[in-house]
Design a protein around this motif. Structure first.
Motif, PDB file in Angstrom:
ATOM      1  N   GLY A  54       0.708  -1.253  -0.089  1.00 38.36           N
ATOM      2  CA  GLY A  54      -0.104  -0.072   0.069  1.00 38.36           C
ATOM      3  C   GLY A  54       0.879   1.077   0.008  1.00 38.36           C
ATOM      4  O   GLY A  54       1.788   1.160   0.816  1.00 38.36           O
ATOM      5  N   PHE A  55       0.444   2.327  -1.156  1.00 33.69           N
ATOM      6  CA  PHE A  55       1.222   3.417  -0.833  1.00 33.69           C
ATOM      7  C   PHE A  55       0.226   4.612  -1.217  1.00 33.69           C
ATOM      8  O   PHE A  55      -0.900   4.505  -1.493  1.00 33.69           O
ATOM      9  N   CYS A  56       0.676   5.921  -0.922  1.00 39.03           N
ATOM     10  CA  CYS A  56      -0.116   7.002  -0.794  1.00 39.03           C
ATOM     11  C   CYS A  56      -0.011   7.357  -2.403  1.00 39.03           C
ATOM     12  O   CYS A  56       1.026   7.751  -2.805  1.00 39.03           O
ATOM     13  N   GLY A  57      -1.252   7.492  -2.791  1.00 46.71           N
ATOM     14  CA  GLY A  57      -1.159   7.835  -4.384  1.00 46.71           C
ATOM     15  C   GLY A  57      -1.015   9.304  -4.527  1.00 46.71           C
ATOM     16  O   GLY A  57      -0.878  10.023  -5.632  1.00 46.71           O
ATOM     17  N   GLU A  58      -1.171  10.253  -3.633  1.00 49.22           N
ATOM     18  CA  GLU A  58      -1.129  11.554  -3.703  1.00 49.22           C
ATOM     19  C   GLU A  58       0.389  11.978  -3.395  1.00 49.22           C
ATOM     20  O   GLU A  58       1.137  12.750  -4.199  1.00 49.22           O
ATOM     21  N   CYS A  59       1.369  11.459  -2.693  1.00 47.71           N
ATOM     22  CA  CYS A  59       2.593  11.777  -2.146  1.00 47.71           C
ATOM     23  C   CYS A  59       3.830  10.753  -2.747  1.00 47.71           C
ATOM     24  O   CYS A  59       4.955  10.998  -2.544  1.00 47.71           O
ATOM     25  N   GLY A  60       3.078   9.459  -2.918  1.00 46.87           N
ATOM     26  CA  GLY A  60       3.969   8.424  -3.265  1.00 46.87           C
ATOM     27  C   GLY A  60       4.893   7.548  -2.237  1.00 46.87           C
ATOM     28  O   GLY A  60       5.398   6.791  -2.207  1.00 46.87           O
ATOM     29  N   SER A  61       4.225   8.028  -0.727  1.00 51.51           N
ATOM     30  CA  SER A  61       5.109   7.220   0.445  1.00 51.51           C
ATOM     31  C   SER A  61       4.531   5.895   0.539  1.00 51.51           C
ATOM     32  O   SER A  61       3.535   5.545   0.390  1.00 51.51           O
ATOM     33  N   MET A  73      -0.512  -7.242   9.736  1.00 50.81           N
ATOM     34  CA  MET A  73      -0.348  -6.666   8.592  1.00 50.81           C
ATOM     35  C   MET A  73       1.198  -5.624   9.060  1.00 50.81           C
ATOM     36  O   MET A  73       1.204  -4.914  10.197  1.00 50.81           O
ATOM     37  N   SER A  74       1.838  -5.425   7.910  1.00 55.58           N
ATOM     38  CA  SER A  74       3.092  -4.533   8.327  1.00 55.58           C
ATOM     39  C   SER A  74       2.806  -3.029   7.965  1.00 55.58           C
ATOM     40  O   SER A  74       1.934  -2.859   7.023  1.00 55.58           O
ATOM     41  N   VAL A  75       3.054  -2.192   8.925  1.00 44.86           N
ATOM     42  CA  VAL A  75       3.022  -0.886   8.422  1.00 44.86           C
ATOM     43  C   VAL A  75       4.703  -0.305   8.435  1.00 44.86           C
ATOM     44  O   VAL A  75       5.620  -0.474   8.961  1.00 44.86           O
ATOM     45  N   CYS A  76       4.617   0.467   7.664  1.00 44.89           N
ATOM     46  CA  CYS A  76       6.155   1.376   7.128  1.00 44.89           C
ATOM     47  C   CYS A  76       6.244   2.299   8.190  1.00 44.89           C
ATOM     48  O   CYS A  76       5.658   3.163   8.445  1.00 44.89           O
TER      49      CYS A  76
END
Length: 116
Positions: A54-61, A73-76
């Motif tokens: 999963g990534f942020c489609g707005e900032c790319g994180s 579930m893993s969280v960055c």
């Protein structure tokens, strides 16, 4: 998040290095009880039939690593607001880490994934 996070594990596999631009830093949370408070901008990239990132489609994180049907579930870790209250615990996949850095800390170290 309503469930507590585990300590951070650093993953040095080539896939995580390419996705993060360096080693990945992950904390895990029990899938049961995990709820996102905001999903706006969240996009998913399917890595395999059971793994997605999963990534942020707005900032790319980089935000999440989801391997179904794992209980966690893993969280960055870098995507979390501080203070997190979590600490680091281990390095995994050191056998495939890049050649431009050394890992010299006192954390637990595995050449692959524990148990593989």
């Amino acid at each position: 998040m309503s469930a507590p996070l585990t300590a951070v594990t650093y993953c040095h596999c080539s896939k995580c290095r390419k996705w993060h631009g360096h080693a990945g830093a992950y904390a895990a949370v029990d899938r049961e009880g995990f709820r996102l408070t905001e999903e706006r901008g969240l996009k998913w990239h399917a890595v395999s039939p059971t793994v997605r990132r999963g990534f942020c489609g707005e900032c790319g994180s980089s935000v999440l690593f989801d391997e179904a049907p794992a209980p966690k579930m893993s969280v960055c870790a870098g995507s979390l607001d501080t203070p997190t209250g979590i600490r680091e615990k281990a390095h995994i996949y050191l056998g495939s880490k890049a050649d431009y850095y050394e890992v010299t800390d006192a954390l637990i170290k595995y050449d692959t994934f524990p148990g593989k």
